[in-house]
Structures are given as C-alpha cells and as structure tokens.
Design a protein around this motif. Structure first.
Motif, PDB file in Angstrom:
ATOM      1  N   CYS A   1       1.203  -9.521  -8.615  1.00  0.00           N
ATOM      2  CA  CYS A   1       2.377  -9.182  -9.430  1.00  0.00           C
ATOM      3  C   CYS A   1       3.601 -10.043  -9.117  1.00  0.00           C
ATOM      4  N   LYS A   2       3.524 -10.847  -8.051  1.00  0.00           N
ATOM      5  CA  LYS A   2       4.584 -11.774  -7.632  1.00  0.00           C
ATOM      6  C   LYS A   2       5.815 -11.087  -7.046  1.00  0.00           C
ATOM      7  N   LYS A   3       5.795  -9.757  -6.906  1.00  0.00           N
ATOM      8  CA  LYS A   3       6.932  -9.052  -6.307  1.00  0.00           C
ATOM      9  C   LYS A   3       6.886  -9.207  -4.788  1.00  0.00           C
ATOM     10  N   SER A   4       8.060  -9.123  -4.175  1.00  0.00           N
ATOM     11  CA  SER A   4       8.162  -9.243  -2.727  1.00  0.00           C
ATOM     12  C   SER A   4       7.763  -7.918  -2.064  1.00  0.00           C
TER      13      SER A   4
ATOM     14  N   ARG B   1       6.530 -11.263   1.944  1.00  0.00           N
ATOM     15  CA  ARG B   1       5.669 -12.190   1.214  1.00  0.00           C
ATOM     16  C   ARG B   1       5.692 -11.824  -0.262  1.00  0.00           C
ATOM     17  N   GLY B   2       5.322 -12.749  -1.085  1.00  0.00           N
ATOM     18  CA  GLY B   2       5.194 -12.495  -2.515  1.00  0.00           C
ATOM     19  C   GLY B   2       3.758 -12.087  -2.817  1.00  0.00           C
ATOM     20  N   CYS B   3       3.588 -10.994  -3.545  1.00  0.00           N
ATOM     21  CA  CYS B   3       2.258 -10.525  -3.924  1.00  0.00           C
ATOM     22  C   CYS B   3       1.603 -11.562  -4.827  1.00  0.00           C
TER      23      CYS B   3
ATOM     24  N   ARG C   1      -1.933 -10.301   1.411  1.00  0.00           N
ATOM     25  CA  ARG C   1      -1.209 -11.035   0.370  1.00  0.00           C
ATOM     26  C   ARG C   1      -1.107 -10.265  -0.935  1.00  0.00           C
ATOM     27  N   ILE C   2      -1.704  -9.064  -1.006  1.00  0.00           N
ATOM     28  CA  ILE C   2      -1.624  -8.218  -2.202  1.00  0.00           C
ATOM     29  C   ILE C   2      -0.888  -6.938  -1.801  1.00  0.00           C
TER      30      ILE C   2
ATOM     31  N   VAL D   1       0.864  -1.456  -4.181  1.00  0.00           N
ATOM     32  CA  VAL D   1       0.890  -1.017  -5.578  1.00  0.00           C
ATOM     33  C   VAL D   1      -0.254  -1.669  -6.354  1.00  0.00           C
ATOM     34  N   CYS D   2      -0.436  -2.970  -6.165  1.00  0.00           N
ATOM     35  CA  CYS D   2      -1.511  -3.680  -6.870  1.00  0.00           C
ATOM     36  C   CYS D   2      -2.888  -3.265  -6.354  1.00  0.00           C
ATOM     37  N   LYS D   3      -3.002  -2.996  -5.053  1.00  0.00           N
ATOM     38  CA  LYS D   3      -4.295  -2.597  -4.492  1.00  0.00           C
ATOM     39  C   LYS D   3      -4.745  -1.231  -4.969  1.00  0.00           C
ATOM     40  N   THR D   4      -3.808  -0.400  -5.387  1.00  0.00           N
ATOM     41  CA  THR D   4      -4.180   0.928  -5.880  1.00  0.00           C
ATOM     42  C   THR D   4      -4.275   0.970  -7.403  1.00  0.00           C
TER      43      THR D   4
END
Length: 158
Positions: A110-113, A105-107, A122-123, A126-129
């Motif tokens: 940050c839109k990264k896979s 899925r795309g985050c 859906r997050i 890396v973004c959650k931390t």
C-alpha cells in the motif's frame, strides 16, 4: 585403537541418549522428545550421526527407529564448537534478536509508512490481514471446488 570423531553438541547429546538406552535403539519421536531439539534441527543432527556411521535407521519416517552402529568404547568423541544452522534461523527472527531496532519503512503493497520490527518485515499489518493477502479473495477463479485458490480447470481435476 580408538577412532577420533568430531560431533556437534546436540549430535553428541542424541548419541549419548541412544547409548544409555539398554537396547541401543529408540523410536525417532521418543528420542526427539527426550532431547528437546526442534524437528528440523533434530533431523540435521541425526543426518550428521548417520554420515559418520554412528547410527543407522530402520522403518518409515514417522515410525523410524534409530540404532547405535558404533559403541563409544571404540571412539574418542570430541565436541565441536561449530553448530549446524537451525532451519528456524532462516525464518522470522526471535523477538529478542532485533529488540530496539524498529525502523519506519514503506509498505511494499500500500506504500504507507509503518514501523517494521525486523529488516525482513516489509508488508504492514493492515495489508497482511486483507482478503487479498490471506487468499480469501473474491477473484478466485470459478470452478475452485477444493478451496486451494486454483481453478479445477487449471489443475485438470474436474
């Protein structure tokens, strides 16, 4: 004449434990510990018993005592196959529920896979931390003396 009552399996378990107790009443926490039912589910089953007039409660929530209102000799209890939906069923699913269903899925941040373990994830990790996600942001308004991330000027507490 006996009254017919339909109960879920766990509500019947709670009612049975209360009836086995010599005084016909028990502390909320003790009864919950004996049944092994999680807190949110236990409250639902207790509400079911209260609505059917089988139990009454006294005292504040934390030190509540549950009392038997009707003894089983006057009742014909039938166990329902339908169960009350657990509160935990609305949150993150158990690990085994979506085993083998990982998906790319795309985050949303940050839109990264990344590989999602369940449909609601859906997050990416890396973004959650990140500081922004954990609310440890340098952009917290000045005047935040309580650490809740809201300026005291906004809340009116100065």
């Amino acid at each position: 004449m006996t009254e017919k009552i339909m109960l879920t399996l766990n509500a019947n378990k709670i009612y049975g434990l209360l009836n086995k107790h010599s005084q016909g009443s028990m502390n909320y926490q003790t009864l919950r510990d004996l049944t092994g039912i999680e807190k949110a589910g236990f409250t639902g089953y207790l509400t079911e018993l209260r609505k059917k007039g089988l139990v009454t409660t006294t005292g504040p929530h934390c030190s509540k005592t549950i009392h038997v209102a009707m003894r089983p000799k006057d009742l014909d209890i039938e166990i329902s196959q339908k169960s009350i939906k657990r509160a935990s069923a609305y949150g993150k699913p158990r690990d085994d529920r979506y085993a083998g269903q990982e998906k790319k899925r795309g985050c949303l941040k940050c839109k990264k896979s990344f590989t999602s373990k369940w449909p609601g994830e859906r997050i990416c990790k890396v973004c959650k931390t990140s500081r922004a996600w954990t609310n440890d942001s340098p952009y917290t308004p000045s005047g935040d003396g309580d650490g809740f991330g809201v300026s005291d000027l906004v809340t009116g507490v100065i």
